[in-house]
Enzyme design. Structure first.
Site, short mmCIF file in Angstrom:
data_model
loop_
_atom_site.label_atom_id
_atom_site.label_comp_id
_atom_site.label_asym_id
_atom_site.label_seq_id
_atom_site.Cartn_x
_atom_site.Cartn_y
_atom_site.Cartn_z
N SER A 167 0.84 -1.20 0.00
CA SER A 167 0.00 0.00 0.00
C SER A 167 0.88 1.24 0.00
O SER A 167 2.09 1.17 0.17
CB SER A 167 -0.89 0.01 1.23
OG SER A 167 -0.09 0.28 2.37
N LYS A 168 0.20 2.37 -0.18
CA LYS A 168 0.89 3.65 -0.19
C LYS A 168 1.61 3.86 1.15
O LYS A 168 2.72 4.36 1.21
CB LYS A 168 -0.17 4.74 -0.39
CG LYS A 168 0.36 5.99 -1.00
CD LYS A 168 -0.78 6.93 -1.27
CE LYS A 168 -0.90 7.94 -0.17
NZ LYS A 168 -2.04 8.79 -0.24
N ARG A 169 0.95 3.43 2.21
CA ARG A 169 1.51 3.61 3.55
C ARG A 169 2.81 2.84 3.76
O ARG A 169 3.71 3.29 4.45
CB ARG A 169 0.46 3.16 4.59
CG ARG A 169 0.00 4.28 5.46
CD ARG A 169 -0.84 3.74 6.60
NE ARG A 169 -0.03 3.13 7.65
CZ ARG A 169 0.74 3.80 8.51
NH1 ARG A 169 0.80 5.11 8.43
NH2 ARG A 169 1.44 3.18 9.43
#
Ligand code: GLU
Length: 497
Positions: free
Chosen positions: A259-261
């Site tokens: 994910s982006k995180r």
């Protein structure tokens, strides 16, 4: 002719997962001498993010993934933005309504939510389907007059696909075994929403058909939609394209989808190029110092492995190798260290001239005091140490800037009771030399006479000149920066000690 498409929704910046989907579609199209197109799926007006289409287009451009038709490239099947194709969807849905394959549904969201909650309270799932649609508020159980009346009165409605119940259907995905399902379990999904816009499912299938798409390559998250898409093709009596759902890209730990995180936490980019939004400016692979060819090469190996003995390929070099049968269906773990390793190989393959041309204005300004042949020499010295293009800052700045500080751990490594004396001796040696080229021999002889370790003397020199104990050949660096700068730097280190 094979026609493939990349069909992103502009709901945010292009993620490297999306980039891989685009890449595989592109490779498959070009391998088969077919066409690759870009279609923007922007029917969900609430989820559109400003700047996202631009980010998609610019990312693809930077990576060299070119399309022959798209929102910014006219072709015979446009428009290529779904929000501009409203009339096409209206016409197509009328066909289904006329064929009694679709129907109007006037149920309020409150009434549907209530039914949903009731089902869920019993641990069941509510589906608007062949099992219950005759009990709901739709045109299947109303007279035409009533339907017309409600529409005229502007009662909100949606249009749903009428899925024939109790038919066994088989869907095929090129990577997996055929999936068999009973149409009874498939919902009469919405085709046209109450705002008049088509749903993703409807617009996607209509456009794939009208744009003559032959193979659909997309992310695994769309696999559950395949039965519904197949039913839509059947309702229209259209030939289905081939489908291929790519495996997920997993977190570096292998647990869960990347994910982006994860990028934020682990410190690696997840977008090809930077994403600038109202309050954020997130760096991409480009800004991090990746070459587009390095990124593409690495991404291509996420879910695709074709050979074990060669790992470095250009985008063009990947085209002839692309084959569906060498794709894997298990998730592919993302490995940033490997991505950097691949990038370093691409940097090593660049000519010195090309590397120089890629340096940024700050470096160019700093190096302005050197002659072109010296700049060439500087880049030759540091090239093999570069992993990212941005590494040139740390590898080059000492050529034009005296070290500003030294690490305590480095000082500890060179420290000895005779340290200052050795620095003074090195200063004397250097200032007495007319020809810097014989410096190494002079230091060698001095070390032999004084019983100082040659390696130790070079370490001191290195720390003084470049401010670190590792770096390129120190004598060559010294030749380039010249005697005056070198003496000043030795003095700086002496004063510091
Ligand atoms: N618009 C969808 C997405 O952004 C495309 C899915 C598909 O390729 O069919 O993922």
């Amino acid at each position: 002719m094979e026609r493939l498409r990349f069909a992103p929704s502009p709901t945010g910046p292009l993620h490297i997962g999306g980039l891989r989907t685009a890449l595989f579609n592109y490779l498959y199209a070009l391998k088969n001498k077919g066409q690759f197109i870009l279609r923007i799926e922007d029917t969900d007006q609430n989820r559109i993010k400003k700047g996202s289409e631009k980010h998609i287009v610019e990312s693809l451009r930077w990576c060299g993934i070119t399309y022959s038709e798209g929102p910014d490239k006219k072709g015979g099947f446009g428009p290529y933005r779904q929000s501009e194709r409203g009339a096409i969807y209206s016409e197509q849905v009328s066909t289904l309504l006329d064929k009694k394959k679709a129907y109007y549904a006037f149920d309020s969201s409150e009434s549907l939510n209530k039914l949903r909650e009731e089902k869920e309270a019993n641990g069941e799932k509510f589906l608007y389907s062949s099992q219950n649609r005759m009990l709901l508020k739709n045109s299947l159980n109303m007279s035409k007059k009533d339907v017309d009346f409600l529409i005229k009165k502007k009662v909100p409605y949606v249009i749903r696909l009428k899925v024939e119940g109790n038919k066994t259907l088989i869907c095929k995905d090129e990577l997996r075994n055929a999936i068999s399902f009973n149409s009874r379990d498939v919902e009469d999904k919405i085709l046209i929403k109450s705002d008049g816009f088509p749903t993703y499912h409807f617009a996607n299938v209509v456009d794939d058909h009208l744009m003559k798409i032959t193979t659909v390559i997309r992310g695994e998250e769309w696999l559950p939609s395949l039965p519904f898409h197949s039913l839509l093709y059947e309702a229209f009596n259209w030939k289905k394209p081939k489908f291929l759902h790519l495996p997920l890209i997993l977190k570096p730990t292998g647990k869960g989808k990347l994910s982006k995180r994860d990028g934020e936490v682990e410190g690696f980019p997840v977008f090809p190029i930077k994403w600038v939004s109202k309050n954020k400016n997130i760096c991409g692979y480009k800004e991090k110092g990746f070459l587009a060819s390095g990124l593409i090469n690495y991404i291509s190996q996420l879910g695709w492995s074709f050979t074990k003995n060669k790992e470095i390929y250009s985008l063009k070099g990947l085209i002839p190798l692309f084959e569906i049968k060498s794709l894997q269906k298990g998730g592919a773990k993302f490995d940033y260290e490997k991505a950097k390793w691949v990038n370093a190989k691409h940097i090593q393959a660049l000519s010195i001239e090309k590397l120089i041309s890629l340096s940024d204005s700050k470096i160019k300004k700093g190096l302005a005091v050197f002659k072109p042949e010296e700049i060439y020499e500087i880049y030759s010295l540091i090239k093999e140490r570069m992993i990212l293009l941005s590494d040139d800052h740390s590898l080059i700045s000492f050529f034009y800037k005296d070290p500003q500080s030294y690490l305590a751990s480095d000082i500890k490594k060179i420290n000895s009771p005779t340290l200052v004396a050795t620095i003074i001796n090195l200063e004397n040696l250097l200032s007495g030399l007319d020809n810097i080229k014989i410096l190494k021999d002079s230091i060698y002889n001095y070390c032999k006479d004084e019983g100082v370790k040659f390696g130790h003397a070079l370490k001191i020199l290195r720390l003084a000149i470049i401010g670190s104990l590792s770096g390129p050949d120190i004598i060559k660096v010294l030749e380039l920066i010249g005697k005056i700068s070198a003496l000043r730097r030795l003095k700086n280190l002496k004063n510091f000690i």
